[in-house]
Design a protein around this motif. Structure first.
Motif, PDB file in Angstrom:
ATOM      1  N   ALA A  92      34.371  43.636  37.987  1.00  0.00           N
ATOM      2  CA  ALA A  92      34.438  44.010  39.403  1.00  0.00           C
ATOM      3  C   ALA A  92      34.379  45.520  39.479  1.00  0.00           C
ATOM      4  O   ALA A  92      34.876  46.214  38.597  1.00  0.00           O
ATOM      5  CB  ALA A  92      35.726  43.484  40.040  1.00  0.00           C
ATOM      6  N   SER A 103      35.295  37.689  46.422  1.00  0.00           N
ATOM      7  CA  SER A 103      35.634  39.101  46.507  1.00  0.00           C
ATOM      8  C   SER A 103      36.893  39.348  45.692  1.00  0.00           C
ATOM      9  O   SER A 103      37.585  38.421  45.274  1.00  0.00           O
ATOM     10  CB  SER A 103      35.835  39.519  47.964  1.00  0.00           C
ATOM     11  OG  SER A 103      36.886  38.793  48.547  1.00  0.00           O
ATOM     12  N   ALA A 104      37.197  40.631  45.466  1.00  0.00           N
ATOM     13  CA  ALA A 104      38.347  40.999  44.647  1.00  0.00           C
ATOM     14  C   ALA A 104      39.087  42.154  45.293  1.00  0.00           C
ATOM     15  O   ALA A 104      38.487  42.983  45.977  1.00  0.00           O
ATOM     16  CB  ALA A 104      37.881  41.397  43.246  1.00  0.00           C
ATOM     17  N   THR A 128      34.531  44.285  46.859  1.00  0.00           N
ATOM     18  CA  THR A 128      35.901  44.592  46.446  1.00  0.00           C
ATOM     19  C   THR A 128      36.587  45.438  47.514  1.00  0.00           C
ATOM     20  O   THR A 128      35.925  46.103  48.309  1.00  0.00           O
ATOM     21  CB  THR A 128      35.931  45.352  45.109  1.00  0.00           C
ATOM     22  OG1 THR A 128      35.197  46.565  45.243  1.00  0.00           O
ATOM     23  CG2 THR A 128      35.339  44.516  43.988  1.00  0.00           C
ATOM     24  N   ILE A 175      31.290  41.622  40.376  1.00  0.00           N
ATOM     25  CA  ILE A 175      31.683  41.438  41.777  1.00  0.00           C
ATOM     26  C   ILE A 175      31.648  42.816  42.442  1.00  0.00           C
ATOM     27  O   ILE A 175      32.352  43.725  42.021  1.00  0.00           O
ATOM     28  CB  ILE A 175      33.097  40.836  41.881  1.00  0.00           C
ATOM     29  CG1 ILE A 175      33.135  39.457  41.230  1.00  0.00           C
ATOM     30  CG2 ILE A 175      33.537  40.765  43.343  1.00  0.00           C
ATOM     31  CD1 ILE A 175      34.526  38.855  41.162  1.00  0.00           C
TER      32      ILE A 175
END
Length: 151
Positions: free
Chosen positions: A41, A94-95, A128, A125
């Motif tokens: 990410a 998402s992160a 974020t 990813i």
């Protein structure tokens, strides 16, 4: 001769106690290898996240942070994580980096999307959210209150 035997027994007891403490520390630290598949990410800031911190979905640990690097082209933080092989992450997930408590400690939270395609090992990813700094929020509140009183 008897004194030498007593010293040998005491030495063995000390070594066994030391081995017990090492085993206890190993279990308490929850040290494991980076099992599972790796995804990454990209964040603007890591917010105190460190290697070994948890990766969670809905509060359940599903992986561990394995490395942090700086992308030399975009200057963003690239966080690699090992995800449990039983858990498949939708491609539109998402992160975000979240504080575990007010006393400190962070973890990376994945918020699964609804896509039928899953992230492949090595995927990145990009959706974020950078961590929110509590000190920045407090500073804004203090200075907003000070500026609001003067007209």
């Amino acid at each position: 001769m008897q004194r030498n035997t007593l010293e040998m027994i005491m030495g063995a007891v000390v070594l066994l106690a030391a081995a017990g403490f090492v085993t206890l520390a190993y279990e308490a630290a929850d040290i494991q290898g980076a099992n599972g598949y790796e995804i990454q990410a990209e964040f603007g800031a890591t917010g105190g996240l460190s290697v070994g911190d948890d990766v969670r979905i809905s509060g359940i640990k599903i992986g561990r942070i394995t490395s942090q690097t700086l992308d030399p082209d975009t200057y963003s933080a690239r966080i690699a994580m090992a995800i449990n092989p039983d858990i498949m992450i939708p491609a539109d997930s998402s992160a975000r980096i979240t504080a575990a408590s007010l006393l400190g400690g962070n973890y990376l939270e994945l918020m699964p999307g609804a896509d039928l395609d899953m992230l492949a090992p090595g995927a990145i990813i990009y959706d974020t959210r950078d961590p929110v700094s509590l000190t920045d929020l407090l500073g804004k509140a203090v200075f907003a209150g000070a500026d609001g009183g003067t007209n």
